[in-house]
Design a protein around this motif. Structure first.
Motif, PDB file in Angstrom:
ATOM      1  N   ARG A 277      43.096  24.432  41.416  1.00 15.26           N
ATOM      2  CA  ARG A 277      42.660  24.021  40.668  1.00 15.26           C
ATOM      3  C   ARG A 277      43.561  22.367  40.174  1.00 15.26           C
ATOM      4  N   THR A 278      41.422  21.612  40.966  1.00  8.30           N
ATOM      5  CA  THR A 278      42.050  20.144  40.692  1.00  8.30           C
ATOM      6  C   THR A 278      41.543  19.209  39.588  1.00  8.30           C
ATOM      7  N   THR A 279      41.306  18.055  39.932  1.00  7.16           N
ATOM      8  CA  THR A 279      40.868  17.602  39.147  1.00  7.16           C
ATOM      9  C   THR A 279      40.574  16.116  39.613  1.00  7.16           C
ATOM     10  N   PHE A 280      40.142  15.266  39.000  1.00  2.00           N
ATOM     11  CA  PHE A 280      38.960  13.701  39.466  1.00  2.00           C
ATOM     12  C   PHE A 280      40.180  13.288  40.296  1.00  2.00           C
ATOM     13  N   GLU A 281      41.851  13.197  39.568  1.00  2.38           N
ATOM     14  CA  GLU A 281      42.643  12.940  40.647  1.00  2.38           C
ATOM     15  C   GLU A 281      43.190  13.314  41.828  1.00  2.38           C
ATOM     16  N   SER A 282      43.439  14.529  41.655  1.00  2.00           N
ATOM     17  CA  SER A 282      43.562  15.459  43.397  1.00  2.00           C
ATOM     18  C   SER A 282      42.865  15.341  44.086  1.00  2.00           C
ATOM     19  N   ASP A 283      41.691  16.084  43.338  1.00  4.90           N
ATOM     20  CA  ASP A 283      41.070  16.622  44.656  1.00  4.90           C
ATOM     21  C   ASP A 283      41.039  15.929  45.917  1.00  4.90           C
ATOM     22  N   GLU A 284      40.686  14.749  46.263  1.00  5.35           N
ATOM     23  CA  GLU A 284      41.400  14.551  47.525  1.00  5.35           C
ATOM     24  C   GLU A 284      42.763  14.727  48.086  1.00  5.35           C
ATOM     25  N   MET A 285      43.543  14.394  47.339  1.00  3.49           N
ATOM     26  CA  MET A 285      44.766  15.161  47.874  1.00  3.49           C
ATOM     27  C   MET A 285      45.048  16.150  48.007  1.00  3.49           C
ATOM     28  N   VAL A 286      44.231  17.334  47.688  1.00  2.00           N
ATOM     29  CA  VAL A 286      44.491  18.846  48.088  1.00  2.00           C
ATOM     30  C   VAL A 286      44.342  18.968  49.125  1.00  2.00           C
TER      31      VAL A 286
ATOM     32  N   PHE B  97      51.711  16.461  41.538  1.00  2.00           N
ATOM     33  CA  PHE B  97      49.585  15.736  41.708  1.00  2.00           C
ATOM     34  C   PHE B  97      49.979  14.767  40.582  1.00  2.00           C
ATOM     35  N   PRO B  98      48.707  13.908  40.820  1.00  2.00           N
ATOM     36  CA  PRO B  98      48.421  12.963  39.348  1.00  2.00           C
ATOM     37  C   PRO B  98      48.254  13.446  38.457  1.00  2.00           C
ATOM     38  N   MET B  99      48.334  13.085  37.390  1.00  2.00           N
ATOM     39  CA  MET B  99      47.728  13.361  36.273  1.00  2.00           C
ATOM     40  C   MET B  99      46.695  13.141  35.685  1.00  2.00           C
ATOM     41  N   ASP B 100      45.701  13.995  34.961  1.00  2.00           N
ATOM     42  CA  ASP B 100      44.164  13.655  35.625  1.00  2.00           C
ATOM     43  C   ASP B 100      43.693  13.009  33.850  1.00  2.00           C
ATOM     44  N   ASP B 101      43.847  12.210  33.430  1.00  2.00           N
ATOM     45  CA  ASP B 101      43.236  11.351  31.593  1.00  2.00           C
ATOM     46  C   ASP B 101      42.638  13.035  31.033  1.00  2.00           C
ATOM     47  N   LEU B 102      41.628  13.679  32.404  1.00  3.89           N
ATOM     48  CA  LEU B 102      40.569  14.547  31.127  1.00  3.89           C
ATOM     49  C   LEU B 102      40.686  15.398  31.404  1.00  3.89           C
ATOM     50  N   LEU B 103      40.733  15.822  32.473  1.00  4.50           N
ATOM     51  CA  LEU B 103      41.047  17.410  33.271  1.00  4.50           C
ATOM     52  C   LEU B 103      43.015  17.964  33.302  1.00  4.50           C
ATOM     53  N   GLY B 104      43.520  16.691  33.573  1.00  6.13           N
ATOM     54  CA  GLY B 104      45.203  17.467  32.876  1.00  6.13           C
ATOM     55  C   GLY B 104      45.749  17.452  34.052  1.00  6.13           C
ATOM     56  N   GLU B 105      46.827  18.410  34.115  1.00  4.80           N
ATOM     57  CA  GLU B 105      47.426  18.583  35.631  1.00  4.80           C
ATOM     58  C   GLU B 105      46.739  19.398  36.520  1.00  4.80           C
ATOM     59  N   THR B 106      46.774  19.217  37.195  1.00  3.33           N
ATOM     60  CA  THR B 106      46.495  20.560  38.888  1.00  3.33           C
ATOM     61  C   THR B 106      47.202  21.430  39.321  1.00  3.33           C
ATOM     62  N   THR B 107      46.879  22.788  38.864  1.00  2.98           N
ATOM     63  CA  THR B 107      47.755  24.361  39.155  1.00  2.98           C
ATOM     64  C   THR B 107      47.135  24.495  40.313  1.00  2.98           C
ATOM     65  N   TRP B 108      48.063  25.723  40.816  1.00  4.59           N
ATOM     66  CA  TRP B 108      48.017  26.092  41.909  1.00  4.59           C
ATOM     67  C   TRP B 108      48.589  27.739  41.399  1.00  4.59           C
ATOM     68  N   ASN B 109      47.915  28.688  42.463  1.00  7.64           N
ATOM     69  CA  ASN B 109      48.768  30.073  42.824  1.00  7.64           C
ATOM     70  C   ASN B 109      48.746  30.494  43.882  1.00  7.64           C
ATOM     71  N   VAL B 110      49.195  31.282  44.356  1.00  4.39           N
ATOM     72  CA  VAL B 110      49.332  32.415  45.733  1.00  4.39           C
ATOM     73  C   VAL B 110      48.559  33.579  45.290  1.00  4.39           C
ATOM     74  N   GLY B 111      47.692  33.749  45.876  1.00  3.26           N
ATOM     75  CA  GLY B 111      47.427  35.686  45.691  1.00  3.26           C
ATOM     76  C   GLY B 111      46.919  36.073  47.670  1.00  3.26           C
ATOM     77  N   LYS B 112      46.914  37.276  47.163  1.00  3.24           N
ATOM     78  CA  LYS B 112      46.739  37.766  48.860  1.00  3.24           C
ATOM     79  C   LYS B 112      48.030  38.610  49.407  1.00  3.24           C
ATOM     80  N   LEU B 113      48.998  38.306  48.797  1.00  8.55           N
ATOM     81  CA  LEU B 113      50.210  37.970  50.223  1.00  8.55           C
ATOM     82  C   LEU B 113      50.094  38.942  51.179  1.00  8.55           C
ATOM     83  N   VAL B 114      50.164  38.957  52.435  1.00 12.45           N
ATOM     84  CA  VAL B 114      50.534  40.100  52.963  1.00 12.45           C
ATOM     85  C   VAL B 114      51.493  40.169  53.915  1.00 12.45           C
ATOM     86  N   SER B 115      52.288  40.631  54.431  1.00 11.88           N
ATOM     87  CA  SER B 115      53.670  40.478  55.278  1.00 11.88           C
ATOM     88  C   SER B 115      53.889  42.242  55.181  1.00 11.88           C
TER      89      SER B 115
END
Length: 247
Positions: free
Chosen positions: A238-247, A202-220
């Motif tokens: 957790r998106t930034t100005f640079e990554s929001d549309e990409m996500v 994901f592109p780095m945002d000069d203001l907000l930094g990295e885009t991060t993600w997590n997986v929860g409520k995993l059920v099988s």
């Protein structure tokens, strides 16, 4: 400063889904001679609270729920008074600090400010969405200054990462694990998906930094000797100005 009130707040379990009781407590305990409190049902058994002094033009805002699990409060005084426990910094500490600010403003004879407390922030901002959808809000949100309380290392912030959450389902074909050639494992599809997601840069945002993600409520919920027929999870970005549309 009423630290006894803060400890009472910390000793109430208001983890997400249980914050209604905490809201009832605050609706009674935070009332002052010059303010009024209004309650707004969110629709899932929780409620939002709005304390107002006059016609608010400045509104302090934070949330009622805390991340599970509940952790009871303790106090240490080795280097000043330090409070520990679930919510001390997110966001019961903010509720307490903002309430103390409101009391100080009231004591100085100020008016036209408010304190908005929202439910369900940690699980999807349900309280905020319900408040935003209200046709008759208690203050004009387009004209008021809203000061949001979140953990920011005691720094003032004018921007924050956004969030996007997706429910994902992987469909397999269950069969006995002794004969895996007769089925398809949803677990393996999930693994393929996760490896693909981890490979994305994901592109780095000069203001907000990295885009991060997590997986929860995993059920099988398949038996150990049966290939998984289905797996569901939520992927939370957790998106930034640079990554929001990409996500």
């Amino acid at each position: 400063m009423d630290t006894g009130l803060f400890l009472e707040m910390l000793d109430i379990d208001s983890t997400s889904g249980k914050e209604a009781g905490f809201a009832d407590f605050l609706a009674e305990r935070l009332l002052t001679p010059a303010c009024k409190v209004e309650e707004y049902e969110v629709g899932d058994g929780t409620k939002n609270l709005f304390f107002s002094w006059g016609e608010p033009k400045v509104v302090f805002c934070t949330h009622l729920d805390t991340v599970p699990p509940y952790i009871s409060s303790t106090v240490s005084e080795e280097s000043g008074t330090v409070f520990h426990g679930r919510g001390t910094c997110d966001a019961k500490g903010q509720i307490f600090a903002m309430y103390e600010a409101c009391k100080t403003l009231e004591a100085k004879g100020c008016s036209d400010f408010g304190l908005l407390l929202l439910a369900g922030e940690e699980t999807g901002s349900f309280g905020a969405k319900a408040f935003e959808a209200m046709a008759d809000k208690p203050f004009p949100t387009d004209d008021a200054w809203i000061i949001v309380g979140e953990p920011t290392d005691n720094c003032m912030a004018s921007a924050a990462k956004g969030t996007k959450s997706f429910e994902v389902t992987f469909e397999g074909k269950p069969c006995h694990s002794g004969y895996p050639e007769n089925g398809e494992s949803a677990i393996l599809y999930f693994n393929d998906f996760m490896n693909a997601l981890r490979s994305i840069v994901f592109p780095m945002d000069d203001l907000l930094g990295e885009t991060t993600w997590n997986v929860g409520k995993l059920v099988s919920d398949n038996p150990q000797n049966i290939l998984s027929g289905s797996l569901t999870c939520r992927v939370y970005f957790r998106t930034t100005f640079e990554s929001d549309e990409m996500v």
